[in-house]
Design a protein around this motif. Structure first.
Motif, short mmCIF file in Angstrom:
data_model
loop_
_atom_site.label_atom_id
_atom_site.label_comp_id
_atom_site.label_asym_id
_atom_site.label_seq_id
_atom_site.Cartn_x
_atom_site.Cartn_y
_atom_site.Cartn_z
N GLY A 19 -6.28 -9.80 -27.27
CA GLY A 19 -5.87 -8.73 -26.17
C GLY A 19 -4.66 -8.11 -26.81
O GLY A 19 -4.87 -6.65 -27.15
N LEU A 20 -3.55 -8.50 -27.19
CA LEU A 20 -2.59 -7.61 -27.68
C LEU A 20 -2.87 -7.45 -29.06
O LEU A 20 -2.48 -6.16 -29.63
CB LEU A 20 -1.08 -8.73 -27.74
CG LEU A 20 -0.68 -9.08 -26.30
CD1 LEU A 20 0.34 -10.21 -26.74
CD2 LEU A 20 0.05 -7.93 -25.76
N LEU B 110 0.03 -13.60 -30.35
CA LEU B 110 -0.89 -14.95 -30.24
C LEU B 110 -1.06 -14.96 -28.70
O LEU B 110 -0.32 -14.38 -27.80
CB LEU B 110 0.11 -16.27 -30.38
CG LEU B 110 0.39 -16.20 -32.07
CD1 LEU B 110 1.59 -17.02 -32.26
CD2 LEU B 110 -0.79 -16.90 -32.50
N GLY B 111 -2.21 -15.57 -28.20
CA GLY B 111 -2.21 -16.11 -26.90
C GLY B 111 -1.82 -17.66 -26.82
O GLY B 111 -2.25 -18.39 -27.36
N GLY B 112 -1.24 -17.72 -25.35
CA GLY B 112 -0.63 -19.11 -25.21
C GLY B 112 0.71 -19.21 -26.06
O GLY B 112 0.83 -18.27 -26.86
N LEU B 113 1.25 -20.36 -25.46
CA LEU B 113 2.63 -20.51 -26.19
C LEU B 113 2.67 -21.55 -27.36
O LEU B 113 3.75 -21.64 -27.97
CB LEU B 113 3.58 -21.31 -24.77
CG LEU B 113 3.89 -20.35 -23.80
CD1 LEU B 113 4.29 -20.88 -22.57
CD2 LEU B 113 5.10 -19.22 -24.28
N ARG C 279 3.75 -20.07 -30.78
CA ARG C 279 4.86 -18.70 -30.91
C ARG C 279 6.15 -19.37 -31.57
O ARG C 279 6.84 -18.58 -32.23
CB ARG C 279 4.95 -18.46 -29.41
CG ARG C 279 3.85 -17.69 -28.84
CD ARG C 279 4.09 -17.29 -27.83
NE ARG C 279 2.75 -16.54 -27.04
CZ ARG C 279 2.74 -14.98 -27.03
NH1 ARG C 279 3.28 -14.20 -27.59
NH2 ARG C 279 1.70 -14.54 -26.35
N ALA D 273 5.51 -10.15 -27.69
CA ALA D 273 5.11 -9.80 -26.63
C ALA D 273 4.12 -10.94 -25.84
O ALA D 273 3.53 -11.87 -26.45
CB ALA D 273 4.19 -8.58 -26.50
N ALA D 274 4.09 -10.85 -24.47
CA ALA D 274 3.28 -11.90 -23.76
C ALA D 274 3.06 -11.46 -22.29
O ALA D 274 3.81 -10.71 -21.80
CB ALA D 274 3.90 -13.38 -23.63
N MET D 275 2.19 -12.16 -21.62
CA MET D 275 2.03 -11.50 -20.25
C MET D 275 1.12 -12.64 -19.39
O MET D 275 0.74 -13.52 -19.85
CB MET D 275 1.26 -10.33 -20.15
CG MET D 275 0.02 -9.90 -21.13
SD MET D 275 -1.43 -10.75 -20.59
CE MET D 275 -1.80 -10.07 -19.04
N ALA D 276 1.40 -12.40 -18.05
CA ALA D 276 0.73 -13.07 -17.03
C ALA D 276 0.51 -12.59 -16.02
O ALA D 276 1.42 -11.67 -15.13
CB ALA D 276 1.45 -14.58 -16.74
N SER E 11 1.32 -22.61 -17.88
CA SER E 11 1.82 -21.39 -18.42
C SER E 11 1.33 -20.34 -17.38
O SER E 11 -0.07 -20.47 -16.68
CB SER E 11 1.38 -21.06 -19.82
OG SER E 11 2.31 -19.90 -20.48
N GLU F 15 -0.37 -17.47 -17.45
CA GLU F 15 -1.67 -16.73 -17.61
C GLU F 15 -2.67 -17.75 -16.99
O GLU F 15 -3.82 -17.47 -16.71
CB GLU F 15 -1.66 -16.36 -19.10
CG GLU F 15 -1.81 -17.47 -20.10
CD GLU F 15 -0.50 -17.94 -20.69
OE1 GLU F 15 0.60 -17.49 -19.90
OE2 GLU F 15 -0.39 -18.70 -21.65
N THR G 66 -5.24 -12.68 -17.24
CA THR G 66 -4.83 -11.84 -18.23
C THR G 66 -5.47 -10.58 -17.96
O THR G 66 -6.47 -10.10 -18.65
CB THR G 66 -5.15 -12.51 -19.51
OG1 THR G 66 -6.52 -12.74 -19.40
CG2 THR G 66 -3.89 -13.30 -19.90
N VAL H 69 -2.06 -6.13 -20.50
CA VAL H 69 -2.17 -6.53 -21.88
C VAL H 69 -1.91 -5.06 -22.56
O VAL H 69 -1.39 -4.93 -23.60
CB VAL H 69 -3.56 -6.99 -22.28
CG1 VAL H 69 -3.75 -7.18 -23.85
CG2 VAL H 69 -3.65 -8.40 -21.56
#
Lengths: 75, 259
Positions: free
Chosen positions: B64-65, B152-155, B158, B175-178, B205, B207, B212, B217
Protein backbone atom coordinates in the motif's frame (compact mmCIF):
# COMPACT_ATOMS: atom_id res chain seq x y z
CA UNK A 1 -8.92 20.28 37.24
CA UNK A 2 -9.42 18.95 33.72
CA UNK A 3 -7.35 17.63 30.82
CA UNK A 4 -8.11 16.64 27.23
CA UNK A 5 -7.65 12.98 26.29
CA UNK A 6 -7.08 11.59 22.81
CA UNK A 7 -7.03 7.83 22.27
CA UNK A 8 -5.65 7.03 18.80
CA UNK A 9 -6.55 4.19 16.39
CA UNK A 10 -7.92 1.08 18.12
CA UNK A 11 -7.77 2.79 21.53
CA UNK A 12 -10.73 4.96 20.45
CA UNK A 13 -13.07 2.51 22.19
CA UNK A 14 -11.48 3.62 25.48
CA UNK A 15 -11.89 7.32 24.75
CA UNK A 16 -13.96 8.91 27.57
CA UNK A 17 -17.30 10.55 26.84
CA UNK A 18 -15.90 13.95 27.78
CA UNK A 19 -12.48 13.87 26.05
CA UNK A 20 -12.07 17.67 25.99
CA UNK A 21 -12.98 18.10 29.65
CA UNK A 22 -11.80 14.99 31.50
CA UNK A 23 -11.58 15.48 35.28
CA UNK A 24 -8.32 14.55 37.05
CA UNK A 25 -7.31 14.83 40.70
CA UNK A 26 -4.44 16.94 41.93
CA UNK A 27 -1.20 14.97 41.43
CA UNK A 28 -2.84 12.32 39.24
CA UNK A 29 -0.45 10.49 36.88
CA UNK A 30 -0.87 9.34 33.28
CA UNK A 31 -0.79 5.73 34.53
CA UNK A 32 -3.77 6.37 36.82
CA UNK A 33 -5.75 7.95 33.98
CA UNK A 34 -4.99 4.90 31.81
CA UNK A 35 -6.32 2.66 34.60
CA UNK A 36 -9.50 4.72 34.78
CA UNK A 37 -9.91 4.37 31.01
CA UNK A 38 -9.40 0.60 31.24
CA UNK A 39 -6.18 0.71 29.22
CA UNK A 40 -3.47 -1.78 30.17
CA UNK A 41 0.12 -0.50 29.80
CA UNK A 42 0.83 -3.19 27.18
CA UNK A 43 -1.69 -1.62 24.79
CA UNK A 44 -0.36 1.94 25.02
CA UNK A 45 2.96 2.16 23.18
CA UNK A 46 3.46 5.92 23.17
CA UNK A 47 2.22 8.54 25.61
CA UNK A 48 2.25 12.23 24.74
CA UNK A 49 1.57 15.11 27.10
CA UNK A 50 1.18 18.44 25.33
CA UNK A 51 2.64 16.89 22.17
CA UNK A 52 5.83 15.60 23.81
CA UNK A 53 6.63 11.97 24.69
CA UNK A 54 5.92 11.26 28.35
CA UNK A 55 5.60 8.23 30.66
CA UNK A 56 3.03 6.58 32.92
CA UNK A 57 4.59 8.41 35.90
CA UNK A 58 4.10 11.87 34.39
CA UNK A 59 1.94 14.01 36.69
CA UNK A 60 -0.86 15.80 34.87
CA UNK A 61 -1.67 19.47 35.27
CA UNK A 62 -4.77 21.48 34.54
CA UNK A 63 -5.26 21.99 30.80
CA UNK A 64 -2.78 19.28 29.74
CA UNK A 65 -3.39 17.43 26.48
CA UNK A 66 -2.90 13.68 26.88
CA UNK A 67 -2.42 11.50 23.77
CA UNK A 68 -2.31 7.69 23.93
CA UNK A 69 -0.98 5.79 20.90
CA UNK A 70 -1.14 2.00 20.34
CA UNK A 71 0.73 -0.47 18.11
CA UNK A 72 0.05 0.55 14.49
CA UNK A 73 1.92 -1.05 11.60
CA UNK A 74 -0.31 -1.30 8.54
CA UNK A 75 0.99 -0.38 5.13
CA UNK B 1 12.33 29.63 -18.54
CA UNK B 2 14.29 27.39 -20.96
CA UNK B 3 12.62 24.00 -21.46
CA UNK B 4 13.73 20.75 -23.09
CA UNK B 5 10.70 18.98 -24.55
CA UNK B 6 10.25 15.27 -23.94
CA UNK B 7 10.53 14.56 -27.67
CA UNK B 8 13.70 16.67 -28.10
CA UNK B 9 15.31 14.97 -25.08
CA UNK B 10 14.56 11.55 -26.56
CA UNK B 11 15.96 12.59 -29.92
CA UNK B 12 19.19 13.91 -28.35
CA UNK B 13 19.55 10.68 -26.36
CA UNK B 14 19.06 8.62 -29.55
CA UNK B 15 21.48 10.70 -31.64
CA UNK B 16 24.18 10.75 -28.95
CA UNK B 17 23.66 7.11 -27.91
CA UNK B 18 23.15 8.04 -24.25
CA UNK B 19 20.42 7.36 -21.70
CA UNK B 20 17.44 9.72 -21.34
CA UNK B 21 18.48 10.49 -17.76
CA UNK B 22 21.91 11.70 -18.96
CA UNK B 23 20.19 14.19 -21.26
CA UNK B 24 17.92 15.35 -18.39
CA UNK B 25 20.96 15.76 -16.15
CA UNK B 26 22.88 17.71 -18.79
CA UNK B 27 19.86 19.99 -19.33
CA UNK B 28 19.40 20.68 -15.60
CA UNK B 29 23.11 21.45 -15.18
CA UNK B 30 22.62 24.20 -17.79
CA UNK B 31 19.51 25.51 -16.04
CA UNK B 32 17.14 23.97 -18.59
CA UNK B 33 13.99 22.24 -17.30
CA UNK B 34 13.10 18.88 -18.81
CA UNK B 35 9.45 19.29 -19.86
CA UNK B 36 8.30 16.41 -17.66
CA UNK B 37 9.42 18.33 -14.55
CA UNK B 38 8.13 21.75 -15.58
CA UNK B 39 5.21 21.73 -13.14
CA UNK B 40 7.67 21.10 -10.26
CA UNK B 41 9.32 24.45 -10.87
CA UNK B 42 7.69 26.49 -8.11
CA UNK B 43 8.11 23.74 -5.50
CA UNK B 44 11.69 23.01 -6.40
CA UNK B 45 14.66 24.99 -7.77
CA UNK B 46 16.53 23.68 -10.81
CA UNK B 47 19.44 22.80 -8.51
CA UNK B 48 17.08 20.81 -6.27
CA UNK B 49 15.60 19.06 -9.31
CA UNK B 50 19.15 18.09 -10.30
CA UNK B 51 19.74 16.78 -6.77
CA UNK B 52 16.65 14.58 -7.12
CA UNK B 53 17.91 13.22 -10.43
CA UNK B 54 21.29 12.25 -8.95
CA UNK B 55 19.79 10.96 -5.67
CA UNK B 56 19.12 7.35 -4.69
CA UNK B 57 16.16 6.24 -2.56
CA UNK B 58 15.77 2.70 -1.24
CA UNK B 59 12.14 1.68 -0.72
CA UNK B 60 11.46 -1.44 1.37
CA UNK B 61 7.99 -2.84 0.75
CA UNK B 62 5.85 -2.46 -2.38
CA UNK B 63 2.36 -2.82 -0.94
CA UNK B 64 0.00 0.00 0.00
CA UNK B 65 2.57 2.59 1.07
CA UNK B 66 5.30 1.42 -1.31
CA UNK B 67 3.17 1.62 -4.47
CA UNK B 68 2.12 5.22 -3.80
CA UNK B 69 5.57 6.34 -2.59
CA UNK B 70 7.28 4.80 -5.61
CA UNK B 71 4.85 6.65 -7.87
CA UNK B 72 5.61 10.00 -6.18
CA UNK B 73 9.38 9.54 -6.21
CA UNK B 74 9.43 8.54 -9.90
CA UNK B 75 7.11 11.35 -11.01
CA UNK B 76 9.04 13.91 -8.93
CA UNK B 77 12.21 12.85 -10.73
CA UNK B 78 14.27 10.82 -8.26
CA UNK B 79 16.91 9.38 -10.57
CA UNK B 80 17.87 6.18 -8.78
CA UNK B 81 15.29 4.02 -7.05
CA UNK B 82 16.00 0.71 -5.35
CA UNK B 83 13.06 -1.26 -4.07
CA UNK B 84 12.24 -4.72 -2.82
CA UNK B 85 9.30 -6.95 -1.96
CA UNK B 86 9.02 -10.73 -2.31
CA UNK B 87 5.24 -10.73 -2.05
CA UNK B 88 2.56 -11.67 -4.62
CA UNK B 89 -0.69 -9.76 -5.18
CA UNK B 90 -3.86 -11.00 -3.48
CA UNK B 91 -7.47 -9.86 -3.90
CA UNK B 92 -7.34 -8.11 -0.49
CA UNK B 93 -4.65 -5.76 -1.87
CA UNK B 94 -7.01 -4.28 -4.47
CA UNK B 95 -8.62 -1.81 -2.05
CA UNK B 96 -5.45 0.27 -1.58
CA UNK B 97 -2.36 -0.92 -3.42
CA UNK B 98 -1.68 1.23 -6.47
CA UNK B 99 0.35 -1.51 -8.15
CA UNK B 100 -2.39 -4.14 -7.76
CA UNK B 101 -4.79 -4.88 -10.61
CA UNK B 102 -7.36 -7.60 -11.21
CA UNK B 103 -5.31 -9.11 -14.01
CA UNK B 104 -2.15 -8.96 -11.90
CA UNK B 105 -3.41 -11.13 -9.02
CA UNK B 106 -0.86 -13.79 -8.12
CA UNK B 107 1.88 -11.78 -9.84
CA UNK B 108 5.05 -10.34 -8.36
CA UNK B 109 4.86 -6.92 -6.69
CA UNK B 110 8.48 -6.27 -7.69
CA UNK B 111 7.74 -6.95 -11.34
CA UNK B 112 4.67 -4.70 -11.26
CA UNK B 113 6.79 -1.94 -9.68
CA UNK B 114 9.53 -2.34 -12.29
CA UNK B 115 6.99 -2.12 -15.13
CA UNK B 116 5.23 0.87 -13.57
CA UNK B 117 8.51 2.80 -13.12
CA UNK B 118 9.51 2.18 -16.74
CA UNK B 119 6.14 3.46 -17.96
CA UNK B 120 6.11 6.58 -15.73
CA UNK B 121 9.66 7.84 -16.08
CA UNK B 122 12.28 6.17 -18.27
CA UNK B 123 14.92 8.45 -16.74
CA UNK B 124 14.69 6.48 -13.48
CA UNK B 125 17.45 3.94 -13.00
CA UNK B 126 15.50 1.24 -11.17
CA UNK B 127 16.80 -1.73 -9.20
CA UNK B 128 13.71 -3.62 -8.04
CA UNK B 129 14.21 -6.95 -6.29
CA UNK B 130 11.66 -9.74 -5.92
CA UNK B 131 12.79 -10.74 -2.43
CA UNK B 132 12.01 -10.43 1.28
CA UNK B 133 15.15 -9.13 2.96
CA UNK B 134 16.59 -9.93 6.39
CA UNK B 135 18.53 -7.22 8.24
CA UNK B 136 21.80 -8.04 6.42
CA UNK B 137 19.98 -7.90 3.10
CA UNK B 138 18.44 -4.56 4.07
CA UNK B 139 21.89 -3.16 4.86
CA UNK B 140 23.09 -4.31 1.46
CA UNK B 141 20.09 -2.69 -0.29
CA UNK B 142 20.58 0.56 1.65
CA UNK B 143 24.36 0.76 1.20
CA UNK B 144 25.22 3.72 -1.04
CA UNK B 145 21.64 5.06 -1.05
CA UNK B 146 20.83 8.55 0.27
CA UNK B 147 17.59 7.63 2.00
CA UNK B 148 15.74 4.59 3.33
CA UNK B 149 11.95 4.48 3.04
CA UNK B 150 10.00 2.16 5.32
CA UNK B 151 6.94 0.99 3.39
CA UNK B 152 6.69 -2.35 5.18
CA UNK B 153 3.37 -3.87 6.15
CA UNK B 154 3.10 -4.97 9.80
CA UNK B 155 5.51 -4.33 12.66
CA UNK B 156 7.73 -7.44 12.43
CA UNK B 157 10.54 -6.04 10.25
CA UNK B 158 10.40 -2.34 11.03
CA UNK B 159 13.00 -2.32 13.81
CA UNK B 160 15.41 -4.32 11.63
CA UNK B 161 15.04 -1.72 8.86
CA UNK B 162 15.53 1.19 11.26
CA UNK B 163 18.70 -0.51 12.58
CA UNK B 164 19.94 -1.19 9.03
CA UNK B 165 19.51 2.50 8.11
CA UNK B 166 21.37 3.48 11.28
CA UNK B 167 24.22 1.07 10.45
CA UNK B 168 24.49 2.42 6.91
CA UNK B 169 24.28 5.99 8.23
CA UNK B 170 21.30 7.29 6.23
CA UNK B 171 17.96 8.82 7.31
CA UNK B 172 14.84 6.65 7.39
CA UNK B 173 11.36 7.95 6.59
CA UNK B 174 8.78 5.61 8.10
CA UNK B 175 4.98 5.48 7.95
CA UNK B 176 2.19 3.17 9.09
CA UNK B 177 -1.55 3.22 9.50
CA UNK B 178 -4.55 1.43 11.00
CA UNK B 179 -8.12 2.32 10.18
CA UNK B 180 -8.36 6.09 9.78
CA UNK B 181 -5.19 6.79 11.80
CA UNK B 182 -1.80 7.13 10.11
CA UNK B 183 1.61 8.41 11.08
CA UNK B 184 4.83 9.48 9.36
CA UNK B 185 8.20 10.02 11.04
CA UNK B 186 11.83 10.60 10.14
CA UNK B 187 14.60 8.80 12.00
CA UNK B 188 18.11 10.19 11.61
CA UNK B 189 20.94 7.64 12.11
CA UNK B 190 21.17 6.64 15.78
CA UNK B 191 18.06 8.54 16.89
CA UNK B 192 15.04 6.85 18.47
CA UNK B 193 12.15 6.16 16.11
CA UNK B 194 8.63 4.74 16.25
CA UNK B 195 9.99 1.19 15.82
CA UNK B 196 11.69 1.50 19.22
CA UNK B 197 8.34 1.98 20.92
CA UNK B 198 5.62 0.27 18.88
CA UNK B 199 6.86 -3.31 19.42
CA UNK B 200 7.42 -6.06 16.89
CA UNK B 201 5.70 -9.27 15.81
CA UNK B 202 3.60 -11.42 18.13
CA UNK B 203 1.24 -8.74 19.43
CA UNK B 204 -2.07 -7.42 18.21
CA UNK B 205 -1.57 -4.42 15.94
CA UNK B 206 -4.11 -1.80 14.95
CA UNK B 207 -4.42 -2.80 11.31
CA UNK B 208 -5.56 -6.33 12.34
CA UNK B 209 -8.51 -4.75 14.16
CA UNK B 210 -9.27 -1.65 12.07
CA UNK B 211 -8.12 -2.72 8.61
CA UNK B 212 -6.24 -0.67 6.02
CA UNK B 213 -8.62 1.61 4.10
CA UNK B 214 -7.31 3.29 0.93
CA UNK B 215 -7.55 6.92 2.03
CA UNK B 216 -5.34 6.35 5.08
CA UNK B 217 -2.69 4.58 3.02
CA UNK B 218 -2.71 7.29 0.36
CA UNK B 219 -2.49 10.16 2.85
CA UNK B 220 0.31 8.44 4.81
CA UNK B 221 2.21 7.79 1.58
CA UNK B 222 1.70 11.39 0.41
CA UNK B 223 3.21 12.79 3.62
CA UNK B 224 5.94 10.15 3.53
CA UNK B 225 6.71 11.02 -0.09
CA UNK B 226 6.76 14.74 0.70
CA UNK B 227 9.27 14.22 3.50
CA UNK B 228 11.43 11.96 1.27
CA UNK B 229 11.47 14.58 -1.50
CA UNK B 230 12.29 17.30 0.99
CA UNK B 231 15.34 15.36 2.19
CA UNK B 232 16.43 14.31 -1.32
CA UNK B 233 16.22 17.93 -2.50
CA UNK B 234 18.77 18.73 0.21
CA UNK B 235 16.42 20.45 2.62
CA UNK B 236 16.32 19.76 6.36
CA UNK B 237 13.88 17.22 7.76
CA UNK B 238 10.48 18.46 8.90
CA UNK B 239 9.88 15.38 11.05
CA UNK B 240 13.25 14.59 12.65
CA UNK B 241 12.46 13.09 16.07
CA UNK B 242 8.77 13.72 15.55
CA UNK B 243 5.68 11.86 14.38
CA UNK B 244 3.05 13.49 12.22
CA UNK B 245 -0.20 11.80 13.23
CA UNK B 246 -3.21 12.03 10.94
CA UNK B 247 -6.69 11.20 12.16
CA UNK B 248 -9.06 11.10 9.18
CA UNK B 249 -12.02 10.39 11.48
CA UNK B 250 -11.83 13.97 12.78
CA UNK B 251 -9.64 15.39 9.95
CA UNK B 252 -7.05 16.37 12.58
CA UNK B 253 -3.28 16.55 12.14
CA UNK B 254 -0.81 16.72 15.00
CA UNK B 255 2.98 16.64 15.21
CA UNK B 256 4.21 14.83 18.31
CA UNK B 257 7.76 14.91 19.66
CA UNK B 258 9.53 11.63 20.42
CA UNK B 259 12.35 13.43 22.26
Amino acid sequence: MHISVRCFAQLVTNQPENPEHFPVADGETVGRVMERLGLPETEVKLIFVNGVKAGTGTVLRDGDRLGLFPAVGGG
Amino acid sequence: MPVLSLEAGREIARLCGVAARDVDECALRQGVWPERHLRNHAACTVVEQLRLLTACAAVVGLGGLGGHVLELLARAGVGHIRACDGDRFEATNLNRQLLSTEDGLGGSKAEAARNRLARINSSVEADVRDVFLDEAGMRELLHGADLAVDCLGGLAQRKALQDAARDVGIPLVTAAMAGLTAFVATVLPGAAGPADFLGGAGQPSGEDILGTPPESVAVAAAFQGAECLRLLRGRTSALDGRMLVVDLRSMAFETLSLG
